[in-house]
Design a protein around this motif. Structure first.
Motif, mmCIF file in Angstrom:
data_model
loop_
_atom_site.group_PDB
_atom_site.id
_atom_site.type_symbol
_atom_site.label_atom_id
_atom_site.label_comp_id
_atom_site.label_asym_id
_atom_site.label_seq_id
_atom_site.Cartn_x
_atom_site.Cartn_y
_atom_site.Cartn_z
ATOM 1 N N ARG A 1 3.635 55.109 13.849
ATOM 2 C CA ARG A 1 4.205 55.358 15.154
ATOM 3 C C ARG A 1 4.782 54.088 15.782
ATOM 4 N NH1 ARG A 1 4.106 59.312 18.525
ATOM 5 N NH2 ARG A 1 4.269 58.894 20.731
ATOM 6 N N ILE A 2 4.197 52.937 15.407
ATOM 7 C CA ILE A 2 4.680 51.673 15.966
ATOM 8 C C ILE A 2 6.157 51.467 15.628
ATOM 9 C CG2 ILE A 2 4.319 49.179 16.000
ATOM 10 C CD1 ILE A 2 1.422 49.792 15.111
ATOM 11 N N LYS B 1 8.411 53.757 15.235
ATOM 12 C CA LYS B 1 9.192 54.619 16.124
ATOM 13 C C LYS B 1 9.286 53.995 17.518
ATOM 14 C CE LYS B 1 10.689 58.340 13.984
ATOM 15 N NZ LYS B 1 10.314 57.958 12.660
ATOM 16 N N LEU B 2 8.173 53.393 17.951
ATOM 17 C CA LEU B 2 8.186 52.750 19.265
ATOM 18 C C LEU B 2 9.160 51.576 19.270
ATOM 19 C CD1 LEU B 2 4.389 52.834 20.167
ATOM 20 C CD2 LEU B 2 6.225 54.094 21.289
ATOM 21 N N GLN C 1 11.782 51.292 17.387
ATOM 22 C CA GLN C 1 13.129 51.879 17.415
ATOM 23 C C GLN C 1 13.510 52.324 18.813
ATOM 24 O OE1 GLN C 1 13.875 55.063 14.676
ATOM 25 N NE2 GLN C 1 13.089 53.897 12.963
#
Ligand code: ATP
Ligand code: MG
Lengths: 259, 326
Positions: free
Chosen positions: B196-197, B199-200, B202
């Motif tokens: 998820r990091i 995506k964060l 991005q």
């Protein structure tokens, strides 16, 4: 009805210009309240103040009795005040579904490090976010587009995606800045229905909009701004009959308020 | 890139087999022992470039990695020379020192975007060089020389790594060290980016305002990414100092900072392994053009420009294109 949001004596100066001038009003729980006014009246600035993107010069904003003005925007979001933007604002290069999944950030129980390690909590979060994202996309009629890259969406769907992102944060109050802008009649009516449905699900909504028929149809109450000042507040029928409002719109857009 | 699980595992195994078995075997049978030094350099430069790539990933053009490589080199060298530390302990300490420094530096400068951030980081490299020249502890232009080779690393009496000075082939040992650290760094990056990091990060790259409106603490995330980036820079610099047994103010300069960035561009900003491929190709490309003598730089720059025009998403986008067609 309980008060969700309380704006009192809010003022914002940009140098010599007073964009928002001593504005006070409150939004009740599960209400749809619209802020209208001519271009440059200070509506977007008001939204930025409420969502803590700007610090007020004076005055304050309270959410459920707690002061939120002056916090960082991500903290205000955590407290439950989330806004969508007047300009279309999305994560362009992510898929539609990823846009909504990432917006669940506030709901995550796992820490960043937990996500790095892929702990149980992180996996539970991921699964829950995916499911919730799919529900939101269905609610907004975007489910058939969920794997599309966001930048390829047509305009109407982009606005819907903006709202989907806002919804995913699970706000107490959602601020929509011109959600119907650039939409044709049918799209607008569909969106109006959508916003109503959100309220039925328990959301409080504050919106800025220029499309008067839509505003009159959707709102419980309205606040009218002109040159940064609140000139009227009331139900749609009260506002349509208000002398000051008619004056403010007269000459330019007198038909636009649905007279 | 979405490869299925089995292909991914096969690719990792193949890669590990190549760098840990095939390359050493090929070098010892061909007798080209100088290649160890070259490949060690590529591995170390790709670690520093990986850091730069990570700052690209949060939407910042970083031309300051040379500063952290230099800092890491000096921290390790000073701890070994002046305080008698083991190299193995100085390695993580150098990385952490750089990460800590980057938090202090990053807090103010990460507010800047685009060309402003790029310019400040460029200046940072130069400031690091001038500091190394001026500070008493770094020994000015004379640098720190005759750094001993890494000693043995033992845990609870078990020798994990032998003393490099006793080895017949310390080049191989350094190669294995550099490649191992590289594999670890890229594994960390891969995990970061695919969790998820990633995506964060991005979300920061694509729209910081929206990211903060959905509750992302953008300032915090930027600093974390920058700290990891600088950690990589510091580790890479520390190993360089150990290999060359010396560190000078000119060991890492603006040119190196720019090269780290070019490695990322060339490999592809959208691919975790972009900086590794980019470093390999640029390093060998530059060497191959050596025969062209005075035209080396001209041809090199020309090729770079052409490549960026033809493949704006980097060399790895080529692989993706062929897969889509096939
Ligand atoms: N950051 C800023 N700096 C200086 N002036 C600003 C800034 N933001 C807004 N203003 C000014 O404040 C006034 C109110 O702007 P605002 O965007 O709030 O209007 P609005 O009611 O949303 O208008 P519209 O209907 O066109 O969206 C305008 O005169 C605008 O030029
Ligand atoms: Mg506006």
């Amino acid at each position: 009805m309980a008060e969700m949001l309380e704006v009192s004596g809010l003022t914002k100066r940009f140098g010599g210009l007073v964009a928002v001038n001593n504005v006070s009003f409150s939004v009740r729980e599960k209400e749809i309240l619209s802020v209208i006014g001519p271009n440059g009246a200070g509506k977007s600035t008001l939204f930025k103040l409420i969502s803590s993107f700007l610090k007020p010069t004076t005055g304050e904003v309270r959410l459920k009795g707690e002061r939120i003005s002056g916090l960082a925007p991500h903290i205000a979001a955590r407290r439950g005040v989330v806004r969508t933007f007047q300009e279309t604002t999305i994560f362009r290069n992510m898929s539609v579904r990823d846009n909504v999944i990432i917006a669940h950030h506030l709901r995550s129980k796992a820490s960043l490090f937990g996500f790095f390690l892929g702990t149980g909590a992180a996996k539970t979060d991921e699964a829950a976010f995916g499911q919730s994202a799919d529900e939101i996309l269905t609610l907004l009629g975007l489910s058939s587009l969920s794997n599309e890259t966001a930048r390829n969406l047509p305009h109407g769907h982009l606005r819907a995606l903006g709202i989907a992102i806002g919804l995913a944060t699970n706000p107490s109050i959602l601020l929509l800045d011109e959600p119907f802008a650039g939409m044709n009649h049918d799209e607008t009516m569909r969106m109006v229905e959508m916003v109503r449905r959100l309220r039925e699900r328990g959301l409080t909504i504050l919106l800025v909009e220029h499309d008067m028929p839509a505003v009159m149809k959707i709102s419980d109450r309205l606040v009218v701004l002109n040159f940064g000042q609140k000139i009227a507040e009331g139900t749609p029928s009260e506002i349509q009959a208000d002398e000051k409002v008619i004056e403010a719109y007269l000459g330019s857009e007198d038909e636009a308020i649905g007279l | 890139m979405t490869l299925n699980r089995n292909t991914r595992i096969a690719a990792v195994v193949a890669f590990l087999a190549i760098v840990f078995v095939a390359v050493p075997a090929a070098i010892s049978s061909s007798g080209r022992f100088d290649l160890y030094y070259t490949l060690t350099s590529v591995a170390l430069l790709s670690i520093a470039s990986a850091g730069v790539w990570l700052t690209f990933y949060i939407g910042r053009i970083n031309i300051g990695q040379g500063a952290y490589a230099l800092m890491g080199g000096y921290v390790s060298a000073i701890l070994v020379m002046n305080h008698g530390w083991s190299f193995w302990l100085t390695l993580p300490v150098a990385g952490l020192f750089c990460a800590a420094a980057s938090v202090l530096i990053g807090l103010p400068i990460l507010r800047l975007r685009g060309v402003y951030f790029a310019m400040v980081t460029l200046v940072l490299t130069e400031v690091a060089r001038l500091l190394a020249l001026a500070l008493p502890i770094t020994n000015g232009a004379k640098g720190i020389v005759s750094i001993p080779l890494p000693g043995a690393l033992s845990v609870f009496g078990v020798t994990l790594i032998p003393d490099f000075a006793t080895l017949q082939n310390s080049r191989l040992a350094f190669y294995l060290l550099a490649v191992t650290v590289m594999v670890v760094c890229f594994a960390v990056m891969y995990r970061l980016v695919n969790s998820r990091i990633g995506k964060l990060c991005q979300s920061l790259q694509q729209n910081e305002e929206l990211a903060s409106s959905i509750g992302v603490n953008i300032a915090y995330l930027r600093v974390i990414a920058y700290a990891v980036s600088s950690f990589f820079g510091g580790v890479s610099g520390a190993i360089f100092a150990a290999i060359s047994q010396s560190i000078y103010p000119s060991s890492f300069t603006v040119t190196d900072s720019v090269n780290f960035m070019l490695n990322c561009f060339l490999g592809g900003l959208g691919y975790v392994f972009g900086p590794m491929l980019g470093t390999l190709v640029l390093y060998f490309g530059w060497d191959l053009l050596f025969q062209t003598g005075q035209f080396q730089l001209l041809i090199y720059s020309g090729l770079m420009i052409v490549l960026m025009l033809v493949l704006p998403n980097g060399l790895l986008s080529l692989a993706e294109m062929t897969r889509k067609k096939g």
